[in-house]
Design an enzyme around this catalytic site. Structure first.
Site, PDB file in Angstrom:
ATOM      1  N   SER A  94      35.492  38.477  48.618  1.00 41.70           N
ATOM      2  CA  SER A  94      35.751  39.667  47.812  1.00 41.70           C
ATOM      3  C   SER A  94      35.720  40.913  48.717  1.00 41.70           C
ATOM      4  O   SER A  94      36.474  40.992  49.673  1.00 41.70           O
ATOM      5  CB  SER A  94      34.747  39.729  46.658  1.00 41.70           C
ATOM      6  OG  SER A  94      35.157  40.620  45.660  1.00 41.70           O
ATOM      7  N   ASP A 215      40.839  33.667  38.629  1.00 39.63           N
ATOM      8  CA  ASP A 215      40.110  34.886  38.984  1.00 39.63           C
ATOM      9  C   ASP A 215      40.539  36.036  38.086  1.00 39.63           C
ATOM     10  O   ASP A 215      41.692  36.449  38.085  1.00 39.63           O
ATOM     11  CB  ASP A 215      40.395  35.235  40.447  1.00 39.63           C
ATOM     12  CG  ASP A 215      39.424  36.243  41.028  1.00 39.63           C
ATOM     13  OD1 ASP A 215      38.846  37.021  40.257  1.00 39.63           O
ATOM     14  OD2 ASP A 215      39.260  36.248  42.262  1.00 39.63           O
ATOM     15  N   HIS A 242      36.411  33.949  39.918  1.00 42.09           N
ATOM     16  CA  HIS A 242      36.183  34.742  41.134  1.00 42.09           C
ATOM     17  C   HIS A 242      34.987  34.245  41.930  1.00 42.09           C
ATOM     18  O   HIS A 242      35.034  34.212  43.164  1.00 42.09           O
ATOM     19  CB  HIS A 242      35.966  36.204  40.736  1.00 42.09           C
ATOM     20  CG  HIS A 242      35.810  37.132  41.902  1.00 42.09           C
ATOM     21  ND1 HIS A 242      36.859  37.479  42.729  1.00 42.09           N
ATOM     22  CD2 HIS A 242      34.717  37.791  42.393  1.00 42.09           C
ATOM     23  CE1 HIS A 242      36.436  38.309  43.666  1.00 42.09           C
ATOM     24  NE2 HIS A 242      35.141  38.505  43.493  1.00 42.09           N
TER      25      HIS A 242
END
Length: 270
Positions: A94, A215, A242
């Site tokens: 991320s 996600d 995610h």
């Protein structure tokens, strides 16, 4: 737990395992343990894993400055240096994927390869800014609602169903009560301004870009754009939400191990 220092900060980090070095950079609101604990259990037999906590996470403390990508990247490198590691593979999740790309572009002689999981290049689209703005608002006004939103958008429907209603309630309560909310807010501010579009185009190491099919935080289209911007990048996809390091650590470990083994074998042949 060990500590390194960099410009007014005391950076916590963990080192586990043995073998070639893999540095793991966590995402927004995560830390070395919550994001990487499950993966560490699966990789430490064959790899030396270095897990730093940049500002806002873990036991890291600093002078309270506004975060920038160069500052947190240098914190990561300070931890790597303190661990006595010169060259390493690098994996970011991320926000951590952007920090990894920044390091890879600026320290090409040290980074052997990169794995960018559920990453993006900048928050310049309307949806991303809406989401990060909502996170900031909920951290100020309703942290339990923020915890619920993290669970709802962080995991796939199948993963939530497997937890069950009681398991989800317990997870929401844990997030609400144990998160470093002030630190997360500082990291979200970084999410909103970070831009590594120039850096990813400069990467020349082997790169694996991994998207997450379900996600809802960083839609997989961002991983597609990221892979297209990197010369020679490989692409892979996990059938998860995610929070893949927590949702499907077995599948992720297989993917990571396979990529890293190929890189090590190629280097040995060279």
């Amino acid at each position: 737990m060990a500590f390194a220092t960099f410009e007014g900060s005391r950076v916590s980090y963990k080192v586990d395992g043995s073998g070639p070095a893999l540095v793991l950079i966590h995402g927004t609101g995560g830390d070395a343990e919550t994001n990487w604990g499950a993966l560490t259990e699966r990789l430490q037999t064959n790899w030396t894993l270095v897990r730093p906590d940049y500002s806002g996470s873990g036991e890291t403390t600093d002078d309270g400055r506004e975060l920038s990508v160069d500052y947190v990247a240098e914190q990561v490198l300070a931890a790597v240096d303190a661990a006595g590691i010169e060259r390493f593979h690098l994996m970011g999740f991320s926000l951590g994927a952007l920090i990894a790309a920044w390091i890879g572009a600026r320290q090409p002689e040290r980074v052997k390869s990169l794995i960018l999981l559920a990453g993006f290049q900048s928050a310049d689209d309307v949806r991303a800014r809406l989401q990060f703005g909502l996170w900031e608002h909920l951290i100020r006004t309703d942290r339990e609602a923020m915890a619920r939103l993290v669970m709802m958008t962080g995991f796939s429907s199948a993963a939530l169903a497997a937890m069950g209603e009681e398991g989800v309630r317990e997870a929401v309560a844990m997030i609400a009560s144990t998160s470093n909310w002030d630190g997360m807010a500082r990291q979200i501010a970084l999410d909103l301004k970070i831009d590594v579009r120039e850096e990813v185009q400069r990467l020349r190491q082997p790169v694996l870009v991994v998207g997450c099919r379900q996600d809802q935080m960083i839609p997989p289209l961002h991983s597609e754009f990221l892979a297209e911007a990197i010369v020679g990048a490989e692409r892979a996809e996990l059938d998860s939400g995610h929070l893949a390091p927590m949702e499907c650590p077995d599948e992720l470990a297989v993917l990571v191990s396979g990529f890293l083994r190929r890189r090590e074998e190629s280097a040995g042949d060279g």
